[in-house]
Motif scaffolding. Structure first.
Motif, PDB file in Angstrom:
ATOM      1  N   GLY A  78       0.812  -1.201   0.000  1.00  0.00           N
ATOM      2  CA  GLY A  78       0.000   0.000   0.000  1.00  0.00           C
ATOM      3  C   GLY A  78       0.849   1.257   0.000  1.00  0.00           C
ATOM      4  N   GLU A  79       1.947   1.239   0.728  1.00  0.00           N
ATOM      5  CA  GLU A  79       2.824   2.406   0.793  1.00  0.00           C
ATOM      6  C   GLU A  79       3.414   2.714  -0.581  1.00  0.00           C
ATOM      7  N   LEU A  90      -9.510   4.687  -1.697  1.00  0.00           N
ATOM      8  CA  LEU A  90      -9.557   3.707  -0.619  1.00  0.00           C
ATOM      9  C   LEU A  90     -10.813   2.864  -0.785  1.00  0.00           C
ATOM     10  N   ALA A  91     -10.649   1.714  -1.460  1.00  0.00           N
ATOM     11  CA  ALA A  91     -11.788   0.851  -1.801  1.00  0.00           C
ATOM     12  C   ALA A  91     -11.797  -0.381  -0.904  1.00  0.00           C
ATOM     13  N   VAL A  92     -11.785  -0.134   0.403  1.00  0.00           N
ATOM     14  CA  VAL A  92     -11.796  -1.216   1.386  1.00  0.00           C
ATOM     15  C   VAL A  92     -12.969  -1.006   2.341  1.00  0.00           C
ATOM     16  N   VAL A 100      -5.312   0.385   6.933  1.00  0.00           N
ATOM     17  CA  VAL A 100      -4.866   0.914   5.641  1.00  0.00           C
ATOM     18  C   VAL A 100      -4.260   2.303   5.801  1.00  0.00           C
ATOM     19  N   LEU A 101      -4.905   3.162   6.570  1.00  0.00           N
ATOM     20  CA  LEU A 101      -4.384   4.511   6.770  1.00  0.00           C
ATOM     21  C   LEU A 101      -3.012   4.482   7.429  1.00  0.00           C
ATOM     22  N   GLU A 103      -0.862   2.102   7.130  1.00  0.00           N
ATOM     23  CA  GLU A 103       0.101   1.559   6.161  1.00  0.00           C
ATOM     24  C   GLU A 103       0.578   2.608   5.164  1.00  0.00           C
ATOM     25  N   ILE A 104      -0.352   3.448   4.692  1.00  0.00           N
ATOM     26  CA  ILE A 104       0.027   4.387   3.641  1.00  0.00           C
ATOM     27  C   ILE A 104       0.501   5.737   4.179  1.00  0.00           C
ATOM     28  N   LYS A 105       0.280   6.006   5.462  1.00  0.00           N
ATOM     29  CA  LYS A 105       0.589   7.320   6.032  1.00  0.00           C
ATOM     30  C   LYS A 105       2.010   7.799   5.747  1.00  0.00           C
ATOM     31  N   PRO A 106       3.042   6.951   5.851  1.00  0.00           N
ATOM     32  CA  PRO A 106       4.400   7.448   5.598  1.00  0.00           C
ATOM     33  C   PRO A 106       4.614   7.980   4.183  1.00  0.00           C
TER      34      PRO A 106
END
Length: 289
Positions: A78-79, A90-92, A100-101, A103-106
């Motif tokens: 995701g990142e 964000l299709a979850v 998910v948030l 995971e992708i935040k960085p």
């Protein structure tokens, strides 16, 4: 609120004619490769969005095979997707958002456009999880999007550009009807368009089941029911008459339809539908907390 709606309509009038002129340089990424993401990707490809500008990630790699067959880019983190893409969809499920948030935040910067299509997930919820005030679009589509007949409601954050918003708007407008609402109405609208196909299917099932019980073939009954729904929807859309007026036109005094409507009224079906929709809205509010 009325002024917001007028402004949204003005924006649509100015820009909707340019839906096909999407900015091909924008890279769009999907986290989640389920039915809804698949429908949106198919719509993008049909609208001539280059497959090379579309990226997809799903923790279930088996979900990625159909996407790969469409020629889009597959990524496995995701990142990584968040790094590569300008618009992140964000299709979850709502229950997976925190994970998910995180995971992708960085990889998410304040310039990335975030699109949420999960019930009850607000713009503030996503921004809090990412710790950034990204430009955002909150979307509530429905499953007929899979057939190019979707009904989608959406709202935009104050800081998203018209160009980026129209890129997101076009994803859904190309596969049905799309409308813009204030965010305070986005939980309530789930009952109107997001969950409502299930109400229609329940009504259809009841009608077909009755037909079978009196000896009518189920396939014949389903054809009649589907065409009735399509024709009735077109009457509502094009006749200029209200639902109440159209009901009266079908219900001749002393006729058959009025007898059916009397039973529905005696069972307070209208109130049951209203109660069901209120429960839907309540659950959306719970999911967003």
């Amino acid at each position: 609120m009325l002024e917001d709606l007028k402004e949204a309509r003005k924006l649509m009038g100015n820009l909707v004619g340019n839906l096909s002129a999407m900015t091909d340089s924008k890279k769009i990424g999907f986290i989640g490769a389920g039915n809804m993401a698949t429908a949106i990707v198919k719509g993008l490809l049909k609208a001539k969005k280059p497959a090379g500008s579309i990226f997809v990630y799903d923790c279930n790699v088996r979900q990625l095979k159909p996407m790969a067959e469409m020629g889009v880019n597959i990524v496995y983190l995701g990142e990584e997707l968040a790094e590569k893409c300008d618009i992140i969809v964000l299709a979850v499920k709502p229950q997976n958002y925190d994970e998910v948030l995180a995971e992708i935040k960085p990889a998410v910067t304040a310039e990335k456009v975030i699109v949420t299509i999960a019930a009850g997930i607000s713009i503030a919820y996503v921004r809090k999880g990412l710790e950034k005030d990204c430009p955002m679009v909150r979307v509530m589509p429905n499953t007929p999007l899979l057939m190019g007949k979707g009904a989608t409601a959406m709202c935009r954050s104050d800081n998203i550009s018209d160009e980026d918003f129209m890129e997101v708007y076009s994803m859904f407008a190309n596969a049905g009807e799309a409308v813009v609402l204030p965010e305070e109405q986005m939980n309530a609208v789930i009952a109107v368009n997001g969950s409502s196909p299930a109400y229609v299917y329940l009504f259809a099932k009841a009608m077909v089941d009755y037909a079978v019980s009196v000896g009518i073939d189920s396939e014949v009954a389903l054809k009649l029911v589907c065409q009735t729904f399509e024709g009735s929807a077109e009457m509502l859309r094009s006749s200029g008459e209200s639902p109440e007026s159209l009901i009266k036109k079908v219900c001749s005094k002393g006729g058959t339809t009025i007898e059916a409507m009397n039973i529905l009224a005696s069972r307070d079906v209208a109130q049951a539908i209203a109660d069901a929709m209120a429960a839907c809205t309540k659950r959306a509010e719970e999911l967003g907390k």
